[in-house]
Design a protein around this motif. Structure first.
Motif, PDB file in Angstrom:
ATOM      1  N   ASN A   1       8.050   3.113   4.823  1.00 55.05           N
ATOM      2  CA  ASN A   1       9.276   2.328   4.681  1.00 55.05           C
ATOM      3  C   ASN A   1      10.416   3.141   4.079  1.00 55.05           C
ATOM      4  O   ASN A   1      11.546   3.094   4.556  1.00 55.05           O
ATOM      5  CB  ASN A   1       9.027   1.074   3.839  1.00 55.05           C
ATOM      6  N   TYR A   2      10.124   3.873   3.021  1.00 56.91           N
ATOM      7  CA  TYR A   2      11.175   4.643   2.371  1.00 56.91           C
ATOM      8  C   TYR A   2      11.592   5.854   3.192  1.00 56.91           C
ATOM      9  O   TYR A   2      12.759   6.259   3.158  1.00 56.91           O
ATOM     10  CB  TYR A   2      10.770   5.033   0.945  1.00 56.91           C
TER      11      TYR A   2
ATOM     12  N   VAL B   1      12.198  12.948  -2.826  1.00 62.45           N
ATOM     13  CA  VAL B   1      12.611  13.059  -1.418  1.00 62.45           C
ATOM     14  C   VAL B   1      12.912  11.685  -0.847  1.00 62.45           C
ATOM     15  O   VAL B   1      13.909  11.496  -0.137  1.00 62.45           O
ATOM     16  CB  VAL B   1      11.515  13.766  -0.574  1.00 62.45           C
ATOM     17  N   LEU B   2      12.071  10.726  -1.152  1.00 62.37           N
ATOM     18  CA  LEU B   2      12.224   9.393  -0.573  1.00 62.37           C
ATOM     19  C   LEU B   2      13.080   8.468  -1.445  1.00 62.37           C
ATOM     20  O   LEU B   2      13.312   7.324  -1.075  1.00 62.37           O
ATOM     21  CB  LEU B   2      10.844   8.763  -0.354  1.00 62.37           C
TER      22      LEU B   2
ATOM     23  N   LYS C   1       0.841  -1.192   0.000  1.00 62.45           N
ATOM     24  CA  LYS C   1       0.000   0.000   0.000  1.00 62.45           C
ATOM     25  C   LYS C   1       0.878   1.245   0.000  1.00 62.45           C
ATOM     26  O   LYS C   1       2.000   1.230   0.487  1.00 62.45           O
ATOM     27  CB  LYS C   1      -0.903   0.008   1.227  1.00 62.45           C
ATOM     28  N   ILE C   2       0.313   2.330  -0.514  1.00 58.67           N
ATOM     29  CA  ILE C   2       1.063   3.591  -0.582  1.00 58.67           C
ATOM     30  C   ILE C   2       1.511   4.034   0.805  1.00 58.67           C
ATOM     31  O   ILE C   2       2.620   4.556   0.962  1.00 58.67           O
ATOM     32  CB  ILE C   2       0.243   4.693  -1.311  1.00 58.67           C
TER      33      ILE C   2
ATOM     34  N   GLU D   1       0.864   7.986   6.007  1.00 59.00           N
ATOM     35  CA  GLU D   1       1.466   6.757   6.530  1.00 59.00           C
ATOM     36  C   GLU D   1       0.463   5.908   7.298  1.00 59.00           C
ATOM     37  O   GLU D   1       0.629   4.705   7.414  1.00 59.00           O
ATOM     38  CB  GLU D   1       2.679   7.091   7.398  1.00 59.00           C
ATOM     39  N   SER D   2      -0.562   6.545   7.831  1.00 58.64           N
ATOM     40  CA  SER D   2      -1.605   5.819   8.564  1.00 58.64           C
ATOM     41  C   SER D   2      -2.678   5.275   7.631  1.00 58.64           C
ATOM     42  O   SER D   2      -3.565   4.540   8.061  1.00 58.64           O
ATOM     43  CB  SER D   2      -2.266   6.746   9.590  1.00 58.64           C
TER      44      SER D   2
END
Length: 199
Positions: A9-10, A53-54, A2-3, A36-37
């Motif tokens: 993670n990244y 960025v990630l 999932k996004i 993230e949630s």
């Protein structure tokens, strides 16, 4: 994945805090927390910057997957409406929906095969032998476009699970086999062009 998981993670992999990511993107830290949630998703206009960025390419893949799924759902919904209109003998309305479904197929690179299938349905309903023959020939010739999205730049970040690679001949054979079994097309199967094509 999932996004929300991809972002979390990244972000952690790059040793960034939610606040740092937010600062880079000129947004609030709670917005990153919501992503993230899984409460919300980043605006599409932020995807490129977020991926930079990630240092990820996966965000594109996730959104391209959503795009592809939505395109298929839209095409399928339009197809079902078309079939209902055929049953009600509302051919003019069906033509309008066929045009819309073709635009979806074009816009989202679903492949020429799908567009021709719509015209074949219409020809079958109207018992238009010449149009049906033309569409069958086109569909056999464009059989490999069934997997159009796999070759489209719209979906270049998606990692498709391809268990076996089909070549053009294998697609054509599958499509011809389906046409041979389709009893609703019996009205064209005596035509020499179709007999030769389906041999």
């Amino acid at each position: 994945m999932k996004i929300s998981e991809v972002i979390r993670n990244y972000r952690k992999k790059e040793n960034l805090t939610q606040e740092q990511v937010a600062n880079y993107l000129n947004i609030s830290a709670p917005a990153v927390n919501k992503w993230e949630s899984g409460i919300s998703c980043p605006d599409i206009s932020l995807l490129a910057a977020l991926a930079r960025v990630l240092k990820i390419d996966e965000a594109y893949g996730v959104y391209e997957g959503i795009l592809r799924k939505s395109a298929h759902e839209t095409f399928t919904a339009l197809s079902l409406i078309i079939q209902m209109l055929f049953k009600e003998k509302k051919f003019n309305e069906a033509e309008e929906y066929i045009d819309r479904a073709k635009k979806v197929a074009d816009a989202f690179d679903l492949g020429a095969y799908h567009k021709y299938s719509l015209d074949l349905w219409y020809a079958r309903e109207k018992k238009d032998k010449e149009k049906a023959i033309e569409m069958i020939i086109n569909m056999v010739n464009e059989a490999s476009s069934i997997d159009g999205p796999m070759n489209s730049n719209l979906y270049k970040h998606i990692k498709f699970n391809v268990n076996s690679s089909w070549d053009k001949d294998k697609y054509e054979k599958a499509v011809k086999g389906a046409f041979k079994k389709d009893k609703t097309l019996d009205f064209v199967k005596d035509d020499p062009r179709i007999k030769i094509l389906l041999e």
